[in-house]
Design a protein around this motif. Sequence first.
Motif, mmCIF file in Angstrom:
data_model
loop_
_atom_site.group_PDB
_atom_site.id
_atom_site.type_symbol
_atom_site.label_atom_id
_atom_site.label_comp_id
_atom_site.label_asym_id
_atom_site.label_seq_id
_atom_site.Cartn_x
_atom_site.Cartn_y
_atom_site.Cartn_z
ATOM 1 N N LEU A 1 0.372 11.404 3.250
ATOM 2 C CA LEU A 1 1.820 11.466 3.470
ATOM 3 C C LEU A 1 2.528 10.224 2.956
ATOM 4 O O LEU A 1 3.730 10.075 3.135
ATOM 5 C CB LEU A 1 2.114 11.634 4.969
ATOM 6 C CG LEU A 1 1.620 12.925 5.613
ATOM 7 C CD1 LEU A 1 1.819 12.880 7.120
ATOM 8 C CD2 LEU A 1 2.346 14.122 5.018
ATOM 9 N N GLY A 2 1.739 9.317 2.350
ATOM 10 C CA GLY A 2 2.341 8.092 1.836
ATOM 11 C C GLY A 2 2.665 7.086 2.919
ATOM 12 O O GLY A 2 3.521 6.213 2.731
ATOM 13 N N GLN A 3 1.956 7.166 4.056
ATOM 14 C CA GLN A 3 2.259 6.290 5.188
ATOM 15 C C GLN A 3 1.163 5.259 5.438
ATOM 16 O O GLN A 3 1.081 4.692 6.526
ATOM 17 C CB GLN A 3 2.483 7.132 6.452
ATOM 18 C CG GLN A 3 3.663 8.076 6.338
ATOM 19 C CD GLN A 3 3.784 9.003 7.547
ATOM 20 O OE1 GLN A 3 2.982 8.961 8.468
ATOM 21 N NE2 GLN A 3 4.802 9.848 7.534
ATOM 22 N N GLY A 4 0.333 5.011 4.463
ATOM 23 C CA GLY A 4 -0.727 4.021 4.647
ATOM 24 C C GLY A 4 -1.750 4.130 3.543
ATOM 25 O O GLY A 4 -1.757 5.083 2.756
ATOM 26 N N PRO A 5 -2.664 3.148 3.470
ATOM 27 C CA PRO A 5 -3.699 3.152 2.429
ATOM 28 C C PRO A 5 -4.804 4.138 2.756
ATOM 29 O O PRO A 5 -4.972 4.561 3.899
ATOM 30 C CB PRO A 5 -4.221 1.710 2.468
ATOM 31 C CG PRO A 5 -4.031 1.297 3.900
ATOM 32 C CD PRO A 5 -2.759 1.956 4.351
ATOM 33 N N VAL A 6 -5.578 4.497 1.742
ATOM 34 C CA VAL A 6 -6.760 5.332 1.950
ATOM 35 C C VAL A 6 -7.816 4.466 2.626
ATOM 36 O O VAL A 6 -8.225 3.438 2.080
ATOM 37 C CB VAL A 6 -7.296 5.878 0.617
ATOM 38 C CG1 VAL A 6 -8.599 6.643 0.838
ATOM 39 C CG2 VAL A 6 -6.263 6.781 -0.037
ATOM 40 N N PRO A 7 -8.270 4.833 3.832
ATOM 41 C CA PRO A 7 -9.230 3.991 4.551
ATOM 42 C C PRO A 7 -10.632 4.087 3.964
ATOM 43 O O PRO A 7 -10.998 5.092 3.366
ATOM 44 C CB PRO A 7 -9.188 4.559 5.975
ATOM 45 C CG PRO A 7 -8.859 6.008 5.775
ATOM 46 C CD PRO A 7 -7.915 6.044 4.601
ATOM 47 N N ASP A 8 -11.414 3.037 4.163
ATOM 48 C CA ASP A 8 -12.801 3.009 3.705
ATOM 49 C C ASP A 8 -13.703 3.454 4.851
ATOM 50 O O ASP A 8 -13.694 2.843 5.925
ATOM 51 C CB ASP A 8 -13.163 1.580 3.289
ATOM 52 C CG ASP A 8 -14.556 1.480 2.670
ATOM 53 O OD1 ASP A 8 -15.336 2.454 2.803
ATOM 54 O OD2 ASP A 8 -14.869 0.435 2.074
ATOM 55 N N PRO A 9 -14.505 4.519 4.666
ATOM 56 C CA PRO A 9 -15.366 4.978 5.758
ATOM 57 C C PRO A 9 -16.386 3.937 6.188
ATOM 58 O O PRO A 9 -16.884 3.977 7.314
ATOM 59 C CB PRO A 9 -16.046 6.225 5.177
ATOM 60 C CG PRO A 9 -15.945 6.072 3.703
ATOM 61 C CD PRO A 9 -14.655 5.347 3.456
ATOM 62 N N ALA A 10 -16.703 2.985 5.301
ATOM 63 C CA ALA A 10 -17.681 1.957 5.656
ATOM 64 C C ALA A 10 -17.167 1.047 6.766
ATOM 65 O O ALA A 10 -17.952 0.329 7.389
ATOM 66 C CB ALA A 10 -18.029 1.129 4.423
ATOM 67 N N ASP A 11 -15.863 1.069 7.020
ATOM 68 C CA ASP A 11 -15.291 0.224 8.068
ATOM 69 C C ASP A 11 -15.492 0.805 9.462
ATOM 70 O O ASP A 11 -15.181 0.141 10.454
ATOM 71 C CB ASP A 11 -13.783 0.029 7.827
ATOM 72 C CG ASP A 11 -13.501 -0.770 6.555
ATOM 73 O OD1 ASP A 11 -14.409 -1.520 6.134
ATOM 74 O OD2 ASP A 11 -12.405 -0.645 5.997
ATOM 75 N N GLN A 12 -15.968 2.050 9.560
ATOM 76 C CA GLN A 12 -16.093 2.716 10.861
ATOM 77 C C GLN A 12 -17.556 3.008 11.191
ATOM 78 O O GLN A 12 -18.267 3.586 10.376
ATOM 79 C CB GLN A 12 -15.313 4.044 10.854
ATOM 80 C CG GLN A 12 -13.805 3.869 10.917
ATOM 81 C CD GLN A 12 -13.314 3.497 12.304
ATOM 82 O OE1 GLN A 12 -14.074 3.471 13.258
ATOM 83 N NE2 GLN A 12 -12.039 3.201 12.414
#
Length: 344
Positions: free
Chosen positions: A322-333
């Motif tokens: 939706l253009g409301q944030g960066p694409v998160p990295d799954p390695a962070d979770q």
Amino acid sequence: MGQRRRATSADVAREAGVSRATVSYVLNDTPGQKIPDQTREKVLDAARRLAYSPSPAARALRRGGSDVVLGVMGMTPIGTVLGYLLNSLTGKLSAEGLTFVLHLHGPGDQHLSEVRQALSPAGVVVIGELPEADVDDLERSATTGVVHLTATAAGASVPAPPGTLPVRAVLDFAGRRAAQLQAEHLVHAGHSVLAFAGYDDPAVQMATLGRLREQGVRDVCARHGLPEPLGGVVGTDLEGSTAVVRGWADAGVTGVCAYNDETALAVVSAAEDAGLKVPGDLAVIGMDDIPSARSARPPLTTVGFDTDALAVHVRALVRAGLGQGPVPDPADQPFARVKVRGST
């Protein structure tokens, strides 16, 4: 008795003794607006007293579109983990003012572009495997990012046609990492010859997940300089499963990573049929942490998924679409962890 009138933002403003603009700033958490904490609490207290909730039409108008997130899934059985994930995802999106609607798509159903046009969703989450033509149809009609909660044959990134998110498939990372945790647990317990118990499932998605999980076990064996894990299908029938498990034992296998908990429980039964003790002769670890794993004999060591963490990650992907944030990295979770019980 007439139906009680729904509270409006004007009612909240009168109750709190502030302007409607202030109510809007507080309830929408508008950035750049410095509202004193005391005023903010007055508005929130008034909204709670009046049981105020913003109207869906107003939210859609403010957003410039629908507040629906469309989940599209093929006719695949909804197991324990997926069920928990869908429940958690519904709640996480609801906290963002978004409504999650799940569409089960089967052969011969209406085109996905028609479903999307009817709902005009803010975002789309593809869950599991869909025929390529259906995915193409969906992506051609895309106006916002499409999140792929699926497994890919290569275990890598999902292609990103126009209008879609260039994201690594969530299930690739989570499933492969969970299998690595299985193997690491057995290796650290002193097992040097492992096997991977596969599951005979005709569903394309399940077969893809199985290959990814087996590769996770192979990765760990290679990292520790151990022989490649032996493979085999367990669970189709007791006689065949017993033959597979007896063959593993004859080859020196002392630890088994199973595709899921059902497969692991089948390994335990087959081991008993073969005259092997679990965990004395054969340590067994499953995946998914289904309820029956805890009451099995012996209680099953397994890898449980944190479905809340997965849901938070998918929500972040939707926000990115939706253009409301960066694409998160799954390695962070940390999506999974080992639950140690009596079978290892």
